[in-house]
Design an enzyme around this catalytic site. Structure first.
Site, PDB file in Angstrom:
ATOM      1  N   THR A 130       8.320   3.169  -3.040  1.00 46.79           N
ATOM      2  CA  THR A 130       7.193   2.899  -3.561  1.00 46.79           C
ATOM      3  C   THR A 130       6.813   4.079  -4.396  1.00 46.79           C
ATOM      4  O   THR A 130       7.353   5.190  -4.181  1.00 46.79           O
ATOM      5  CB  THR A 130       5.993   2.570  -2.783  1.00 46.79           C
ATOM      6  OG1 THR A 130       4.708   2.722  -3.200  1.00 46.79           O
ATOM      7  CG2 THR A 130       5.940   3.472  -1.523  1.00 46.79           C
ATOM      8  N   TYR A 159       0.515   5.432   3.600  1.00 47.43           N
ATOM      9  CA  TYR A 159       1.715   4.478   3.275  1.00 47.43           C
ATOM     10  C   TYR A 159       2.675   5.213   2.429  1.00 47.43           C
ATOM     11  O   TYR A 159       3.778   4.543   2.936  1.00 47.43           O
ATOM     12  CB  TYR A 159       0.570   3.098   2.077  1.00 47.43           C
ATOM     13  CG  TYR A 159       1.876   2.388   1.230  1.00 47.43           C
ATOM     14  CD1 TYR A 159       2.518   1.621   2.028  1.00 47.43           C
ATOM     15  CD2 TYR A 159       1.904   2.703  -0.004  1.00 47.43           C
ATOM     16  CE1 TYR A 159       3.430   0.850   1.205  1.00 47.43           C
ATOM     17  CE2 TYR A 159       2.773   1.719  -0.659  1.00 47.43           C
ATOM     18  CZ  TYR A 159       3.591   0.917  -0.355  1.00 47.43           C
ATOM     19  OH  TYR A 159       4.510   0.118  -0.753  1.00 47.43           O
TER      20      TYR A 159
END
Ligand code: UDP
Length: 333
Positions: A116, A140
């Protein structure tokens, strides 16, 4: 090739599974169905299993004997990761370790990882390239970075193991034929929330933060169409099959849109002037994330087809309407 796909019943995984099937690959999906849907697996066999179940994982790999593994299964919400970080280290880091140990034990040498843009944090230079400092600002991004690091170290230690880590920017849209799309019980992503608000499923869309250092004060993101992202995975598979060295590539178009611009496009595409409310910032959100994407074009020969926010919204809207009609008929029957 035989490709083992974790999280293949989820939004991104299911589109990649379909693309793999259409390209003639043999697929096995491994998914615990915590957020994925059985009906989204349109190709290959689905094994319902958890990455924490090491025995089932090992037995499944032993049975299928894949040529490559694609790892999508993960938790993906920035806001939730701030509130419940250990869930993210469990699902995204510890489970990836389980998978890598099983992959290594099975002698599988090709691995494609869903990473990501959150690994960059608040990048000082935008568009951000793959050499930028990795400084995630939420659990995250940090939990995904742990896996990137494991991959790097494993590939350095074991010449027979090669990987491509794909750093996704903001994936959106649906299969252009509306066979698949995003289907979460409680979606949090901007485009899905906006369209479900247009459908009246949510009373209003909240815009998280209007005081960012951006031209209109709302966050800027690089939205990439799901079909182009799926294509990147097939390109990565071909790259590894051709003997390509381990690498990391951004997946984005190199152009950003603000939250307000996305909202305006959602209103235009739906023709519905749905209610919007400006609220405070969501914790963990960087102001601007836009990909430098020369590397994936050069190295993986990736070619985009849908660099068009309107097309992204249109395909997502067709899918949302289909989903809503399905729910209505389910309730009626
Ligand atoms: N966002 C928003 N309202 C929403 C959902 C998201 O304003 O209901 C904003 C969010 O704060 C971020 C951008 O939209 O600036 C993209 O968020 P999303 O959750 O879609 O993806 P992320 O960038 O977190 O992966």
């Amino acid at each position: 090739m035989k490709v083992f796909v974790t999280g293949g019943a989820g939004y991104i995984g299911s589109h990649v599974v379909l693309a793999l099937g259409e390209a003639g690959h043999e697929v096995m999906v491994y998914d615990n169905l915590s957020t994925g849907n059985r009906g989204a697996v349109l190709h290959g066999e689905l094994v319902v299993g958890d990455l924490a179940d090491r025995a089932l994982l090992a037995a499944t790999l032993e049975r299928f004997r894949p040529d490559a593994v694609m790892h999508f299964a993960a938790s993906i919400e920035v806001g939730e990761s701030v509130r419940d970080p250990l869930k993210y280290y469990r699902n995204n880091s510890a489970n990836a370790l389980n998978l890598l140990e099983a992959v290594r034990a099975a002698g599988i040498g090709r691995f494609i990882f869903s990473s990501t843009a959150a690994v960059y944090g608040n990048p000082p230079v935008v568009p951000v390239d793959e050499e930028a400092t990795l400084a995630p600002i939420n659990p995250y991004g940090a939990s995904k970075l742990v896996t990137e690091r494991m991959l790097f170290d494993l590939a350095a230690a074991d010449g027979a193991f090669r990987y491509v880590s794909l750093r996704y920017f903001n994936v959106a849209g649906a299969d252009p034929q509306a066979r698949l799309g995003q289907d979460y019980a409680n979606p949090t992503h901007l485009i899905t929330r906006a369209l479900k608000t247009a459908l009246g499923i949510f009373p209003k869309l909240q815009v998280f933060g209007t005081d960012y250092p951006t031209p209109d004060g709302t966050c800027i993101r690089d939205y990439i169409h799901i079909a182009d992202l799926a294509r990147a995975h097939l390109d990565a598979l071909g790259y590894l099959a051709d003997g390509g060295a381990s690498t990391v590539c951004n997946c984005g178009y190199g152009r950003g849109f603000s939250v307000n611009e996305v909202v305006a496009m959602a209103r235009q595409v739906t023709g519905i002037d749905f209610p919007v409310e400006a609220v405070g910032r969501r914790e963990g959100d960087p102001a601007e994330l836009v990909a430098a994407s020369d590397k994936i074009r050069r190295l993986l020969n990736w070619r985009q087809q849908h660099d068009d926010l309107e097309f992204i919204l249109k395909t997502a809207w067709a899918w949302e309407k289909k989903l809503a009609a399905k729910r209505v008929s389910e309730l009626a029957s």
